[in-house]
Design a protein around this motif. Sequence first.
Motif, PDB file in Angstrom:
ATOM      1  N   GLN A  69       0.770  -1.188  -0.084  1.00 41.74           N
ATOM      2  CA  GLN A  69      -0.014  -0.049   0.113  1.00 41.74           C
ATOM      3  C   GLN A  69       0.812   1.396  -0.006  1.00 41.74           C
ATOM      4  N   ARG A  70       0.577   2.050  -0.789  1.00 38.87           N
ATOM      5  CA  ARG A  70       1.453   3.468  -1.074  1.00 38.87           C
ATOM      6  C   ARG A  70       0.547   4.496  -1.093  1.00 38.87           C
ATOM      7  N   PRO A  71       0.736   5.852  -0.441  1.00 35.98           N
ATOM      8  CA  PRO A  71      -0.135   6.791  -0.382  1.00 35.98           C
ATOM      9  C   PRO A  71       0.047   7.599  -1.713  1.00 35.98           C
ATOM     10  N   TYR A  72      -0.970   8.251  -2.135  1.00 34.06           N
ATOM     11  CA  TYR A  72      -1.037   8.686  -3.462  1.00 34.06           C
ATOM     12  C   TYR A  72      -2.153   9.907  -3.342  1.00 34.06           C
ATOM     13  N   GLN A  73      -1.724  11.066  -4.059  1.00 33.19           N
ATOM     14  CA  GLN A  73      -2.879  12.253  -3.961  1.00 33.19           C
ATOM     15  C   GLN A  73      -3.752  12.172  -5.439  1.00 33.19           C
ATOM     16  N   PHE A  74      -4.784  12.293  -5.300  1.00 37.82           N
ATOM     17  CA  PHE A  74      -5.633  12.427  -6.294  1.00 37.82           C
ATOM     18  C   PHE A  74      -5.522  13.615  -7.317  1.00 37.82           C
ATOM     19  N   LEU A  75      -5.213  13.553  -8.600  1.00 40.02           N
ATOM     20  CA  LEU A  75      -5.249  14.765  -9.438  1.00 40.02           C
ATOM     21  C   LEU A  75      -6.365  15.121 -10.004  1.00 40.02           C
ATOM     22  N   TYR A  76      -6.519  14.326 -10.978  1.00 40.39           N
ATOM     23  CA  TYR A  76      -7.985  14.583 -11.836  1.00 40.39           C
ATOM     24  C   TYR A  76      -8.341  13.399 -12.463  1.00 40.39           C
ATOM     25  N   GLU A 109     -10.023  16.763  -6.004  1.00 43.51           N
ATOM     26  CA  GLU A 109      -8.603  17.331  -6.243  1.00 43.51           C
ATOM     27  C   GLU A 109      -7.706  17.386  -4.852  1.00 43.51           C
ATOM     28  N   GLY A 110      -6.720  16.746  -4.832  1.00 38.29           N
ATOM     29  CA  GLY A 110      -5.707  16.920  -3.729  1.00 38.29           C
ATOM     30  C   GLY A 110      -5.969  15.789  -2.741  1.00 38.29           C
ATOM     31  N   MET A 111      -7.133  15.003  -2.911  1.00 41.29           N
ATOM     32  CA  MET A 111      -7.475  14.029  -1.608  1.00 41.29           C
ATOM     33  C   MET A 111      -6.238  13.090  -1.712  1.00 41.29           C
TER      34      MET A 111
END
Length: 189
Positions: A69-76, A109-111
Motif C-alpha cells: 500500500q502506497r500513499p497517493y494524491q488524486f489529481l484529476y 482534487e488533492g485528496m
Amino acid sequence: MPKIDGNELRPGYVIEHKGRVWRVMKTEHVKPGKGGAFMQAELRDLFDGSKTNERFRASESLERVRLEQRPYQFLYQDGEHYAFMDTETFEQITVDGELIGEPARFLTEGMQVEIEFYEETPLGVTLPETVTLDIEHADPVVKGQTASSSYKPAVLENGVRIMVPPHVESGQRVVVKTEDGSYVEKVNA
C-alpha cells in the motif's frame, strides 16, 4: 512469499493458487462425517474479477501474497480514468475507474488515498473513510414527518444525491461515508 496452511485461510488474505493471484472473499471450516476437515473458500481473481470456490485441506501449503500500500494524491479525472501522484516520488499513474468503484464519486482534487499494488500493478484504491462536503440543495421538511426515523433527499456540492435528517439544510456542511454515501453527521461551523 510466506507459506500458510489451508486451515489458516481468512477473508481478506491474498494467495497465489494455480498460477493466479486471488483474494479470499469468504471461508467456512467444514468437518464432514467421513474424511478430514477442510476449509471451503470463495476466491476472486485480482486481475479479471472471476470467482471460484476451492477446498483446502489443513495439510496443504499455500503461498500468501503480500500487497504493498502506497500513499497517493488524486489529481484529476479523464473520462473513466483517474490520475494520481505518488506523494514520495511524485510519479504519476492512471487508474481505471473500475478499481475505485462507487467511492470514485467522492474523489476531490488533492485528496490523499491509498493504492494497493501487486508487483507494480495497481489493484485497488482506498479513499478516506469519510469526507466533509457542503449541501448544495436540501428538500424542505414534509409537515408531519417525525424527526427520529425520516430522512429527506439532498444534493452535495459534487452533485451526489444522499439522504439527510430533516434538520440539515442547504449551505450546511455534512460528513459522508465514502463507502456507501451515507450521512454521518452535520458539521457545526
